[in-house]
Design a protein around this motif. Sequence first.
Motif, PDB file in Angstrom:
ATOM      1  N   ASP A 124      -1.652   2.077   5.500  1.00  0.00           N
ATOM      2  CA  ASP A 124      -1.155   3.529   5.575  1.00  0.00           C
ATOM      3  C   ASP A 124       0.227   3.647   5.802  1.00  0.00           C
ATOM      4  O   ASP A 124       1.179   4.394   5.177  1.00  0.00           O
ATOM      5  CB  ASP A 124      -1.652   4.100   6.963  1.00  0.00           C
ATOM      6  CG  ASP A 124      -3.350   4.356   6.383  1.00  0.00           C
ATOM      7  OD1 ASP A 124      -3.751   4.462   5.286  1.00  0.00           O
ATOM      8  OD2 ASP A 124      -4.188   4.505   7.785  1.00  0.00           O
ATOM      9  N   PHE A 125       0.949   2.508   6.880  1.00  0.00           N
ATOM     10  CA  PHE A 125       2.498   2.484   6.843  1.00  0.00           C
ATOM     11  C   PHE A 125       3.083   2.158   5.645  1.00  0.00           C
ATOM     12  O   PHE A 125       4.250   2.672   5.288  1.00  0.00           O
ATOM     13  CB  PHE A 125       2.677   1.635   8.110  1.00  0.00           C
ATOM     14  CG  PHE A 125       2.449   2.043   9.447  1.00  0.00           C
ATOM     15  CD1 PHE A 125       3.316   3.139  10.054  1.00  0.00           C
ATOM     16  CD2 PHE A 125       1.076   2.091   9.977  1.00  0.00           C
ATOM     17  CE1 PHE A 125       2.955   3.408  11.245  1.00  0.00           C
ATOM     18  CE2 PHE A 125       1.064   2.661  11.312  1.00  0.00           C
ATOM     19  CZ  PHE A 125       1.849   3.289  11.983  1.00  0.00           C
ATOM     20  N   LEU A 126       2.432   1.016   5.087  1.00  0.00           N
ATOM     21  CA  LEU A 126       3.151   0.667   3.880  1.00  0.00           C
ATOM     22  C   LEU A 126       3.135   1.699   2.528  1.00  0.00           C
ATOM     23  O   LEU A 126       4.170   1.986   1.871  1.00  0.00           O
ATOM     24  CB  LEU A 126       2.568  -0.633   3.168  1.00  0.00           C
ATOM     25  CG  LEU A 126       2.627  -1.906   4.114  1.00  0.00           C
ATOM     26  CD1 LEU A 126       1.830  -3.041   3.570  1.00  0.00           C
ATOM     27  CD2 LEU A 126       4.113  -2.166   4.299  1.00  0.00           C
ATOM     28  N   ALA A 127       2.023   2.615   2.529  1.00  0.00           N
ATOM     29  CA  ALA A 127       1.976   3.691   1.480  1.00  0.00           C
ATOM     30  C   ALA A 127       2.979   4.486   1.955  1.00  0.00           C
ATOM     31  O   ALA A 127       3.577   5.175   1.061  1.00  0.00           O
ATOM     32  CB  ALA A 127       0.560   4.235   1.561  1.00  0.00           C
ATOM     33  N   ALA A 128       3.139   5.026   3.101  1.00  0.00           N
ATOM     34  CA  ALA A 128       4.161   6.071   3.672  1.00  0.00           C
ATOM     35  C   ALA A 128       5.708   5.285   3.250  1.00  0.00           C
ATOM     36  O   ALA A 128       6.329   6.306   2.981  1.00  0.00           O
ATOM     37  CB  ALA A 128       4.158   6.100   4.897  1.00  0.00           C
ATOM     38  N   ASN A 129       5.751   4.297   3.374  1.00  0.00           N
ATOM     39  CA  ASN A 129       7.074   3.779   3.037  1.00  0.00           C
ATOM     40  C   ASN A 129       7.525   4.228   1.257  1.00  0.00           C
ATOM     41  O   ASN A 129       8.571   4.175   1.192  1.00  0.00           O
ATOM     42  CB  ASN A 129       7.076   2.404   3.110  1.00  0.00           C
ATOM     43  CG  ASN A 129       8.537   1.648   3.258  1.00  0.00           C
ATOM     44  OD1 ASN A 129       9.477   2.312   3.518  1.00  0.00           O
ATOM     45  ND2 ASN A 129       8.591   0.439   2.796  1.00  0.00           N
ATOM     46  N   SER A 130       6.647   4.264   0.647  1.00  0.00           N
ATOM     47  CA  SER A 130       6.895   4.636  -0.901  1.00  0.00           C
ATOM     48  C   SER A 130       7.127   6.159  -0.899  1.00  0.00           C
ATOM     49  O   SER A 130       7.466   6.432  -2.003  1.00  0.00           O
ATOM     50  CB  SER A 130       5.590   4.334  -1.830  1.00  0.00           C
ATOM     51  OG  SER A 130       4.679   5.074  -1.399  1.00  0.00           O
ATOM     52  N   GLY A 131       7.240   6.842   0.103  1.00  0.00           N
ATOM     53  CA  GLY A 131       7.310   8.418   0.116  1.00  0.00           C
ATOM     54  C   GLY A 131       8.900   8.960   0.216  1.00  0.00           C
ATOM     55  O   GLY A 131       9.588   8.093   0.016  1.00  0.00           O
ATOM     56  N   GLY A 166       2.431   8.284  12.519  1.00  0.00           N
ATOM     57  CA  GLY A 166       2.425   7.012  12.917  1.00  0.00           C
ATOM     58  C   GLY A 166       3.851   6.635  13.431  1.00  0.00           C
ATOM     59  O   GLY A 166       4.895   7.341  13.274  1.00  0.00           O
ATOM     60  N   PHE A 167       3.914   5.767  14.510  1.00  0.00           N
ATOM     61  CA  PHE A 167       5.253   5.374  15.092  1.00  0.00           C
ATOM     62  C   PHE A 167       5.432   3.754  15.048  1.00  0.00           C
ATOM     63  O   PHE A 167       4.429   3.130  15.365  1.00  0.00           O
ATOM     64  CB  PHE A 167       5.260   5.798  16.400  1.00  0.00           C
ATOM     65  CG  PHE A 167       4.877   7.261  16.759  1.00  0.00           C
ATOM     66  CD1 PHE A 167       5.949   8.038  16.677  1.00  0.00           C
ATOM     67  CD2 PHE A 167       3.699   7.679  17.066  1.00  0.00           C
ATOM     68  CE1 PHE A 167       5.525   9.502  16.851  1.00  0.00           C
ATOM     69  CE2 PHE A 167       3.296   8.752  17.407  1.00  0.00           C
ATOM     70  CZ  PHE A 167       4.163   9.829  17.054  1.00  0.00           C
ATOM     71  N   THR A 168       6.534   3.356  14.740  1.00  0.00           N
ATOM     72  CA  THR A 168       7.009   2.168  14.748  1.00  0.00           C
ATOM     73  C   THR A 168       8.368   1.862  15.255  1.00  0.00           C
ATOM     74  O   THR A 168       9.307   2.704  15.008  1.00  0.00           O
ATOM     75  CB  THR A 168       6.629   1.409  13.285  1.00  0.00           C
ATOM     76  OG1 THR A 168       6.959   0.007  13.420  1.00  0.00           O
ATOM     77  CG2 THR A 168       7.445   1.702  12.316  1.00  0.00           C
ATOM     78  N   VAL A 169       8.520   0.808  16.195  1.00  0.00           N
ATOM     79  CA  VAL A 169       9.729   0.116  16.721  1.00  0.00           C
ATOM     80  C   VAL A 169       9.715  -1.264  16.483  1.00  0.00           C
ATOM     81  O   VAL A 169       8.908  -1.635  17.093  1.00  0.00           O
ATOM     82  CB  VAL A 169       9.904   0.774  18.071  1.00  0.00           C
ATOM     83  CG1 VAL A 169      11.399   0.278  18.653  1.00  0.00           C
ATOM     84  CG2 VAL A 169      10.053   2.323  18.232  1.00  0.00           C
ATOM     85  N   THR A 170      10.931  -1.885  15.813  1.00  0.00           N
ATOM     86  CA  THR A 170      10.781  -3.316  15.716  1.00  0.00           C
ATOM     87  C   THR A 170      11.466  -3.940  17.060  1.00  0.00           C
ATOM     88  O   THR A 170      11.956  -3.452  17.843  1.00  0.00           O
ATOM     89  CB  THR A 170      11.811  -3.649  14.489  1.00  0.00           C
ATOM     90  OG1 THR A 170      12.969  -3.245  14.786  1.00  0.00           O
ATOM     91  CG2 THR A 170      11.049  -2.671  13.330  1.00  0.00           C
TER      92      THR A 170
END
Length: 127
Positions: free
Chosen positions: A6-13, A38-42
């Motif tokens: 889902d995160f990878l798919a959102a990256n194409s938006g 979704g939330f992400t912090v590296t």
Amino acid sequence: MSKRRDFLAANSGKRAPMPGFVLLMRPRDDGDETMRIGFTVTKKIGNAVVRNRMKRRLRALARELLAERGVAGADHVLIGRNGGIERDYALLRTELGKAFRKVTPQSPAAVVDTTPAKAGTQVGKPL
């Protein structure tokens, strides 16, 4: 959102980079009108304490603005950036509002020319 795909798919938006975070938005087109976030912090941002603090700030921002400015039937992802933890919360809130305006599809009727015109002036001729 919790699955990697889902995160990878959102990256194409659509993406709206801001100084404290990046907002990604992708319509799902599956007929479901629910908004997902979704939330992400590296690990580049800092240790676990710093990353969790940043995620808490992003969650609070989303809680305030997602319901009124998010896109129905779309996935939204907030990616924390390095300067986000030191930024003022009010500043982050205004930046998230700008980011939502940037990624939200606008209808042609919603776009209005707001430039003021002086009475009696003509375009293209010197005064």
